[in-house]
Design an enzyme around this catalytic site. Structure first.
Site, PDB file in Angstrom:
ATOM      1  N   ARG A  71      49.196   2.965   8.360  1.00 33.22           N
ATOM      2  CA  ARG A  71      50.535   3.342   8.839  1.00 33.22           C
ATOM      3  C   ARG A  71      51.091   2.208   9.698  1.00 33.22           C
ATOM      4  O   ARG A  71      50.477   1.855  10.712  1.00 33.22           O
ATOM      5  CB  ARG A  71      50.442   4.620   9.660  1.00 33.22           C
ATOM      6  CG  ARG A  71      51.770   5.136  10.224  1.00 33.22           C
ATOM      7  CD  ARG A  71      51.535   6.354  11.115  1.00 33.22           C
ATOM      8  NE  ARG A  71      50.796   7.395  10.405  1.00 33.22           N
ATOM      9  CZ  ARG A  71      50.180   8.415  11.011  1.00 33.22           C
ATOM     10  NH1 ARG A  71      50.214   8.523  12.334  1.00 33.22           N
ATOM     11  NH2 ARG A  71      49.527   9.316  10.290  1.00 33.22           N
ATOM     12  N   HIS A 116      45.660   4.819  12.512  1.00 34.86           N
ATOM     13  CA  HIS A 116      46.133   4.506  11.160  1.00 34.86           C
ATOM     14  C   HIS A 116      46.628   3.059  11.068  1.00 34.86           C
ATOM     15  O   HIS A 116      46.482   2.416  10.028  1.00 34.86           O
ATOM     16  CB  HIS A 116      47.276   5.439  10.764  1.00 34.86           C
ATOM     17  CG  HIS A 116      46.839   6.817  10.364  1.00 34.86           C
ATOM     18  ND1 HIS A 116      46.397   7.119   9.098  1.00 34.86           N
ATOM     19  CD2 HIS A 116      46.781   7.967  11.065  1.00 34.86           C
ATOM     20  CE1 HIS A 116      46.095   8.409   9.025  1.00 34.86           C
ATOM     21  NE2 HIS A 116      46.316   8.946  10.223  1.00 34.86           N
ATOM     22  N   ASP A 123      44.221  10.253   6.216  1.00 30.57           N
ATOM     23  CA  ASP A 123      44.469  11.699   6.232  1.00 30.57           C
ATOM     24  C   ASP A 123      44.308  12.203   4.803  1.00 30.57           C
ATOM     25  O   ASP A 123      44.986  11.704   3.889  1.00 30.57           O
ATOM     26  CB  ASP A 123      45.896  12.007   6.706  1.00 30.57           C
ATOM     27  CG  ASP A 123      46.133  11.657   8.170  1.00 30.57           C
ATOM     28  OD1 ASP A 123      45.151  11.578   8.933  1.00 30.57           O
ATOM     29  OD2 ASP A 123      47.304  11.461   8.542  1.00 30.57           O
ATOM     30  N   GLU A 181      42.396  17.574  14.157  1.00 29.54           N
ATOM     31  CA  GLU A 181      43.033  17.572  12.833  1.00 29.54           C
ATOM     32  C   GLU A 181      41.957  17.536  11.743  1.00 29.54           C
ATOM     33  O   GLU A 181      41.272  16.526  11.588  1.00 29.54           O
ATOM     34  CB  GLU A 181      43.969  16.362  12.697  1.00 29.54           C
ATOM     35  CG  GLU A 181      45.117  16.378  13.705  1.00 29.54           C
ATOM     36  CD  GLU A 181      45.976  15.123  13.674  1.00 29.54           C
ATOM     37  OE1 GLU A 181      47.073  15.150  14.247  1.00 29.54           O
ATOM     38  OE2 GLU A 181      45.546  14.105  13.079  1.00 29.54           O
ATOM     39  N   HIS A 184      41.893  14.341   9.293  1.00 30.18           N
ATOM     40  CA  HIS A 184      41.994  12.994   9.872  1.00 30.18           C
ATOM     41  C   HIS A 184      40.609  12.382  10.087  1.00 30.18           C
ATOM     42  O   HIS A 184      39.799  12.924  10.840  1.00 30.18           O
ATOM     43  CB  HIS A 184      42.743  13.114  11.205  1.00 30.18           C
ATOM     44  CG  HIS A 184      42.940  11.841  11.963  1.00 30.18           C
ATOM     45  ND1 HIS A 184      44.189  11.348  12.274  1.00 30.18           N
ATOM     46  CD2 HIS A 184      42.059  10.964  12.497  1.00 30.18           C
ATOM     47  CE1 HIS A 184      44.061  10.233  12.974  1.00 30.18           C
ATOM     48  NE2 HIS A 184      42.775   9.986  13.125  1.00 30.18           N
TER      49      HIS A 184
END
Length: 202
Positions: A71, A116, A123, A181, A184
């Site tokens: 990301r 990320h 994810d 999460e 993740h």
């Protein structure tokens, strides 16, 4: 893109992709800056480890679906800008119905720096190879709430087992879970522990 980053599909052709931040089906309700194509990018080390996870799961009739991988920092900055606009809640009903948007940082669902952006965090979820449909994990991807926590107790036995299958498969090949999460994971032996990249996903 740095030379030791790869497109995940080049390493794992069988893997399924649903890159949520390229489109509007995410907690902001719109495409995110830095995503110009719906592709998944990771460091080569992370992609090769994930290939082992996929091969392991395929023997059980299961596969992986990626929602997000590398990301760009500009996307993380985009999340931060979005979070400060408390009137922008178009996706609240689906992704954070019980949480005040201004508390997302304090609760650990959004950060100003993301693993990320280091290139070795992903994810993902499980799918059935029979029909390519997602396995029931007891809560959707990117839902901001207690149901997303690994330790959330109010799940069916099957949902708990599904999360366990994913967690154990990821751990077996070197990935560490994020407690809040279920989707993740970060490669424990990640090559860039302190470097946050900002090249565009394209």
């Amino acid at each position: 893109m740095p030379s030791d980053f790869v497109y995940v599909k080049d390493i794992i052709p069988t893997i399924s992709l649903e890159i949520r931040y390229f489109g509007s089906h995410n907690f902001t309700g719109r495409p995110i800056q830095g995503y110009e194509k719906p592709v998944a990018i990771l460091t080569k080390r992370a992609a090769l480890a994930l290939q082992q996870v996929e091969n392991h799961l395929n023997k059980k009739g299961l596969g992986l679906k990626i929602f997000d991988a590398y990301r760009p920092q500009r996307a993380v900055d985009n999340f931060k800008t979005w979070s400060l606009n408390t009137n922008d809640t178009i996706a609240k009903k689906e992704f954070y119905p019980l949480i005040n948007k201004k508390n997302l940082f304090n609760l650990g669902f959004i950060a100003s720096k993301s693993g990320h952006s280091r290139g070795s965090t992903v994810d993902l979820t499980l799918i059935s190879l029979k029909d390519q449909k997602e396995i029931d994990m007891g809560g959707p991807f990117d839902f901001f709430g207690a149901v997303s926590h690994h330790r959330y107790a109010n799940l069916t036995a099957q949902q708990k087992e599904n999360r366990k299958i994913l967690k154990e498969a990821m751990a077996k090949f070197g990935f560490k879970a994020y407690d809040k999460e279920w989707w993740h994971y970060t490669l424990q032996d990640e090559p860039y522990r302190k470097t946050y990249f900002d090249f565009i996903v394209k």
